[in-house]
Scaffold this active site. Structure first.
Site, PDB file in Angstrom:
ATOM      1  N   GLY A  91     -30.123  14.269  46.783  1.00 20.69           N
ATOM      2  CA  GLY A  91     -30.975  13.839  47.885  1.00 20.69           C
ATOM      3  C   GLY A  91     -31.677  12.515  47.650  1.00 20.69           C
ATOM      4  O   GLY A  91     -32.648  12.188  48.337  1.00 20.69           O
ATOM      5  N   HIS A 105     -37.672   7.762  40.414  1.00 22.80           N
ATOM      6  CA  HIS A 105     -39.013   8.211  40.787  1.00 22.80           C
ATOM      7  C   HIS A 105     -39.138   9.708  40.582  1.00 22.80           C
ATOM      8  O   HIS A 105     -38.194  10.456  40.799  1.00 22.80           O
ATOM      9  CB  HIS A 105     -39.358   7.839  42.231  1.00 22.80           C
ATOM     10  CG  HIS A 105     -38.314   8.216  43.238  1.00 22.80           C
ATOM     11  ND1 HIS A 105     -37.176   7.480  43.432  1.00 22.80           N
ATOM     12  CD2 HIS A 105     -38.231   9.259  44.096  1.00 22.80           C
ATOM     13  CE1 HIS A 105     -36.439   8.036  44.380  1.00 22.80           C
ATOM     14  NE2 HIS A 105     -37.047   9.138  44.796  1.00 22.80           N
ATOM     15  N   ASP A 115     -46.436   9.399  48.807  1.00 20.97           N
ATOM     16  CA  ASP A 115     -45.208   9.342  49.596  1.00 20.97           C
ATOM     17  C   ASP A 115     -45.584   9.108  51.058  1.00 20.97           C
ATOM     18  O   ASP A 115     -46.512   9.715  51.589  1.00 20.97           O
ATOM     19  CB  ASP A 115     -44.419  10.648  49.433  1.00 20.97           C
ATOM     20  CG  ASP A 115     -42.986  10.495  49.893  1.00 20.97           C
ATOM     21  OD1 ASP A 115     -42.063  10.543  49.049  1.00 20.97           O
ATOM     22  OD2 ASP A 115     -42.770  10.322  51.126  1.00 20.97           O
TER      23      ASP A 115
END
Ligand code: AMP
Length: 114
Positions: free
Chosen positions: A93, A100, A30
């Protein structure tokens, strides 16, 4: 489904720090990590999110989860623990609309999340 940032990562049109890949799954760090280990596991198939997944995606999603567990173990986090999350739509969110799995590890994670 319209093209997403993650589709561009799959096609190598934008760079990513890829840590795992097979024929159907890609995993990369990330860009804004929320834990010492924060890796995103995505199917190469463009599924919008869990809500858009269908029965035929079951095997693929099972392999996605197991790939995250195997990676967590490989990186030495199995005993200590980790978290896997699928953020789904607005209240979940979700900001990138290509399914993912977030794998987070390396610190104590609070529950429930804020
Ligand atoms: P979500 O909010 O669940 O949709 O998660 C999307 C994640 O993608 C966020 O944690 C972002 O930090 C991450 N992200 C956004 N752009 C990139 C990128 N170019 N490379 C890697 N991760 C990214």
């Amino acid at each position: 489904m319209s093209d997403t940032l993650f589709a561009k990562i799959i096609r190598r049109e934008i760079p990513a720090d890829i840590v795992y890949e097979d024929d159907d799954i890609l995993a990369f760090r990330d860009i804004a990590p929320k834990a010492p280990l924060h890796v995103l596991f995505i199917p190469k198939k463009p599924i919008r999110n869990l809500d858009a997944a269908v029965a035929d995606d079951g095997e693929l999603l099972g392999r996605l989860v197991l790939a995250a567990a195997a990676y967590a173990r490989q990186e030495g986090f199995a005993e200590q623990g980790y978290r896997c999350v699928f953020n789904t739509n607005a209240d979940g969110g979700q900001t990138v609309f290509h399914l993912h799995l977030h794998l987070l590890a390396g610190r104590s994670l609070h529950w429930p999340p804020g």
